[in-house]
Design an enzyme around this catalytic site. Structure first.
Site, PDB file in Angstrom:
ATOM      1  N   ASN A  18       1.339   6.533 -17.940  1.00  0.00           N
ATOM      2  CA  ASN A  18       0.968   5.455 -17.066  1.00  0.00           C
ATOM      3  C   ASN A  18      -0.300   4.980 -17.770  1.00  0.00           C
ATOM      4  O   ASN A  18      -1.320   5.653 -17.657  1.00  0.00           O
ATOM      5  CB  ASN A  18       0.881   5.836 -15.706  1.00  0.00           C
ATOM      6  CG  ASN A  18       0.399   4.758 -14.748  1.00  0.00           C
ATOM      7  OD1 ASN A  18      -0.228   3.703 -14.983  1.00  0.00           O
ATOM      8  ND2 ASN A  18       1.221   4.804 -13.904  1.00  0.00           N
ATOM      9  N   HIS A  21      -4.815   2.845 -15.906  1.00  0.00           N
ATOM     10  CA  HIS A  21      -6.205   2.922 -15.835  1.00  0.00           C
ATOM     11  C   HIS A  21      -7.051   2.444 -17.053  1.00  0.00           C
ATOM     12  O   HIS A  21      -8.104   2.481 -17.394  1.00  0.00           O
ATOM     13  CB  HIS A  21      -6.648   4.285 -15.169  1.00  0.00           C
ATOM     14  CG  HIS A  21      -6.153   4.418 -13.985  1.00  0.00           C
ATOM     15  ND1 HIS A  21      -6.748   3.704 -12.986  1.00  0.00           N
ATOM     16  CD2 HIS A  21      -5.201   5.082 -13.264  1.00  0.00           C
ATOM     17  CE1 HIS A  21      -6.258   4.034 -11.967  1.00  0.00           C
ATOM     18  NE2 HIS A  21      -5.112   4.903 -11.976  1.00  0.00           N
ATOM     19  N   HIS A  54       2.027   0.094 -12.979  1.00  0.00           N
ATOM     20  CA  HIS A  54       2.022  -0.528 -11.658  1.00  0.00           C
ATOM     21  C   HIS A  54       1.293  -1.711 -11.683  1.00  0.00           C
ATOM     22  O   HIS A  54       0.040  -1.924 -11.658  1.00  0.00           O
ATOM     23  CB  HIS A  54       1.324   0.490 -10.894  1.00  0.00           C
ATOM     24  CG  HIS A  54       1.483   0.383  -9.473  1.00  0.00           C
ATOM     25  ND1 HIS A  54       1.083   1.110  -8.446  1.00  0.00           N
ATOM     26  CD2 HIS A  54       1.957  -0.728  -8.430  1.00  0.00           C
ATOM     27  CE1 HIS A  54       1.057   0.745  -7.033  1.00  0.00           C
ATOM     28  NE2 HIS A  54       1.657  -0.425  -7.345  1.00  0.00           N
ATOM     29  N   ARG A  56       0.056  -4.057  -9.038  1.00  0.00           N
ATOM     30  CA  ARG A  56      -0.281  -4.049  -7.641  1.00  0.00           C
ATOM     31  C   ARG A  56      -0.421  -5.416  -7.219  1.00  0.00           C
ATOM     32  O   ARG A  56      -0.689  -6.266  -7.996  1.00  0.00           O
ATOM     33  CB  ARG A  56      -1.566  -3.336  -7.435  1.00  0.00           C
ATOM     34  CG  ARG A  56      -1.442  -1.908  -7.490  1.00  0.00           C
ATOM     35  CD  ARG A  56      -2.733  -1.227  -7.258  1.00  0.00           C
ATOM     36  NE  ARG A  56      -2.738   0.321  -6.829  1.00  0.00           N
ATOM     37  CZ  ARG A  56      -2.507   0.766  -5.728  1.00  0.00           C
ATOM     38  NH1 ARG A  56      -2.554   0.074  -4.699  1.00  0.00           N
ATOM     39  NH2 ARG A  56      -2.368   1.985  -5.634  1.00  0.00           N
ATOM     40  N   ARG A  60      -5.586  -4.999  -9.401  1.00  0.00           N
ATOM     41  CA  ARG A  60      -6.575  -4.415  -9.618  1.00  0.00           C
ATOM     42  C   ARG A  60      -6.658  -3.942 -10.917  1.00  0.00           C
ATOM     43  O   ARG A  60      -7.916  -3.285 -11.468  1.00  0.00           O
ATOM     44  CB  ARG A  60      -6.901  -3.486  -8.430  1.00  0.00           C
ATOM     45  CG  ARG A  60      -5.989  -2.114  -8.463  1.00  0.00           C
ATOM     46  CD  ARG A  60      -6.381  -1.198  -7.519  1.00  0.00           C
ATOM     47  NE  ARG A  60      -6.374  -1.345  -6.387  1.00  0.00           N
ATOM     48  CZ  ARG A  60      -6.239  -0.671  -4.929  1.00  0.00           C
ATOM     49  NH1 ARG A  60      -6.573   0.439  -5.278  1.00  0.00           N
ATOM     50  NH2 ARG A  60      -5.990  -1.196  -4.057  1.00  0.00           N
ATOM     51  N   GLU A  81       6.278   0.116 -11.709  1.00  0.00           N
ATOM     52  CA  GLU A  81       6.041   0.337 -10.421  1.00  0.00           C
ATOM     53  C   GLU A  81       5.651  -0.817  -9.654  1.00  0.00           C
ATOM     54  O   GLU A  81       4.830  -1.681 -10.105  1.00  0.00           O
ATOM     55  CB  GLU A  81       4.912   1.354 -10.393  1.00  0.00           C
ATOM     56  CG  GLU A  81       5.453   2.696 -11.110  1.00  0.00           C
ATOM     57  CD  GLU A  81       4.208   3.832 -10.951  1.00  0.00           C
ATOM     58  OE1 GLU A  81       4.429   5.127 -11.001  1.00  0.00           O
ATOM     59  OE2 GLU A  81       2.981   3.691 -10.711  1.00  0.00           O
ATOM     60  N   THR A 112      -2.394   5.684  -4.664  1.00  0.00           N
ATOM     61  CA  THR A 112      -1.267   5.965  -3.952  1.00  0.00           C
ATOM     62  C   THR A 112      -1.507   7.231  -3.116  1.00  0.00           C
ATOM     63  O   THR A 112      -1.686   8.280  -3.603  1.00  0.00           O
ATOM     64  CB  THR A 112       0.285   5.883  -4.543  1.00  0.00           C
ATOM     65  OG1 THR A 112       0.193   4.915  -5.675  1.00  0.00           O
ATOM     66  CG2 THR A 112       1.488   6.048  -3.839  1.00  0.00           C
ATOM     67  N   GLU A 162      11.640   9.882  -7.492  1.00  0.00           N
ATOM     68  CA  GLU A 162      10.306  10.315  -8.249  1.00  0.00           C
ATOM     69  C   GLU A 162       9.362  11.058  -7.077  1.00  0.00           C
ATOM     70  O   GLU A 162       9.209  10.589  -6.086  1.00  0.00           O
ATOM     71  CB  GLU A 162       9.682   9.364  -8.782  1.00  0.00           C
ATOM     72  CG  GLU A 162       8.238   9.950  -9.251  1.00  0.00           C
ATOM     73  CD  GLU A 162       7.485   9.025 -10.313  1.00  0.00           C
ATOM     74  OE1 GLU A 162       6.308   9.185 -10.627  1.00  0.00           O
ATOM     75  OE2 GLU A 162       8.351   7.991 -11.050  1.00  0.00           O
ATOM     76  N   HIS A 205       2.139  12.206 -10.158  1.00  0.00           N
ATOM     77  CA  HIS A 205       0.908  12.015  -9.336  1.00  0.00           C
ATOM     78  C   HIS A 205      -0.050  13.250  -9.316  1.00  0.00           C
ATOM     79  O   HIS A 205       0.265  14.351  -8.656  1.00  0.00           O
ATOM     80  CB  HIS A 205       1.020  11.576  -7.817  1.00  0.00           C
ATOM     81  CG  HIS A 205      -0.025  10.760  -7.235  1.00  0.00           C
ATOM     82  ND1 HIS A 205      -0.484   9.607  -7.374  1.00  0.00           N
ATOM     83  CD2 HIS A 205      -1.210  11.269  -6.532  1.00  0.00           C
ATOM     84  CE1 HIS A 205      -1.616   9.094  -6.726  1.00  0.00           C
ATOM     85  NE2 HIS A 205      -2.001  10.126  -6.243  1.00  0.00           N
TER      86      HIS A 205
END
Length: 268
Positions: A18, A21, A54, A56, A60, A81, A112, A162, A205
């Site tokens: 992922n 970030h 993801h 969003r 963000r 995502e 999340t 998931e 996660h």
């Protein structure tokens, strides 16, 4: 682009990286650096099997432009995502990524906070799952390790569940060994039920070097999606080194049976 996650026989559990970030750091100052698409390319070179991003509602971290580039510039399958909204559905249908993982989303949350309540939201989720599947996307539902959520996910026609590993990882961080064991047992039982029902089992996660192997060792586990920890560690060790280390830990996980026969035979 490959039509499915690479499935090298050596890698029993796939690693999805992922890159959200990387975009978080970029957005903190604006501009173009660091580039999450470059991170995706490095992840591929280091042994990742897929890229997760993801998008969003508040944008963000990952942006629409990032999704556009990831859809056309990387040679690994993209796992998008997204929240169960009309806007996100339209974006997914436009790009048609290999996989779409529907996740819960709250504007005020930092990250999340748990899995989808598919039992409560099945009327909203059903048409979205159908449209994505009909468009050729492999649909995943991000759920807590709970038998009801597994059963409803199957009924909705998802191909994948998931399992949210946040509670397990939080117990590890807090040093609550009893809680950690009980959360791992929940993951094992839910994975067994999902696998028996014909669902592919993924998890993610909060996973880190110290928590990944017990989850990778769960019977029926096929993919782990990991991001924040690896991007953070990359500051100290470099992204490629961190991904290779995570890849090695996953491959070395002890896959001896971790679940009792009675758990495997639970009927949905």
């Amino acid at each position: 682009m490959s039509s499915q996650m690479t499935d090298n026989a050596k890698f029993n559990v796939r690693l999805g990286v992922n890159i959200d970030h990387v975009a978080t750091i970029r957005n903190a100052r604006g501009g173009e650096h660091p580039d999450p698409v470059r991170a995706a390319v490095l992840a591929a070179e280091a042994g990742a099997d897929g890229i997760t991003a993801h998008l969003r509602e508040d944008r963000r971290h990952i942006s629409d432009a990032d999704i556009e580039r990831l859809s056309t510039e990387i040679n690994l399958p993209l796992n998008l995502e997204m929240a169960a909204t009309e806007e996100m559905l339209n974006i997914a249908l436009r790009h048609k990524p290999h996989a779409v993982c529907i996740v819960p989303e709250k504007r005020q949350e930092v990250t999340t906070e748990g899995g989808l309540d598919v039992a409560a939201e099945h009327k909203v989720l059903a048409p979205i799952v159908d449209k994505l599947a009909n468009a050729g996307c492999r649909v995943s539902l991000f759920i807590d390790p709970d038998p009801v959520q597994v059963a409803v996910s199957k009924a909705l026609g998802a191909a994948v569940v998931e399992l949210h590993t946040g509670s397990y990882c939080e117990a590890h961080t807090a040093g609550h060994e009893t809680k950690k064991v009980s959360e791992l047992e929940r993951l094992i039982a839910s994975a067994a039920m999902a696998h028996q029902a014909g669902l592919e089992v993924h998890a993610g996660h909060g996973l880190c070097f110290e928590t990944v192997q017990p989850v990778a060792a769960i019977e029926g586990m096929r993919e782990l999606n990991i991001g924040h920890f690896m991007i953070g560690e990359a500051i100290f060790e470099g992204l490629e080194n961190v991904i290779r280390k995570m890849r090695c830990l996953i491959d070395a996980a002890d896959r001896s049976p971790l679940v009792s026969p009675e758990l495997k035979s639970v009927e949905l």
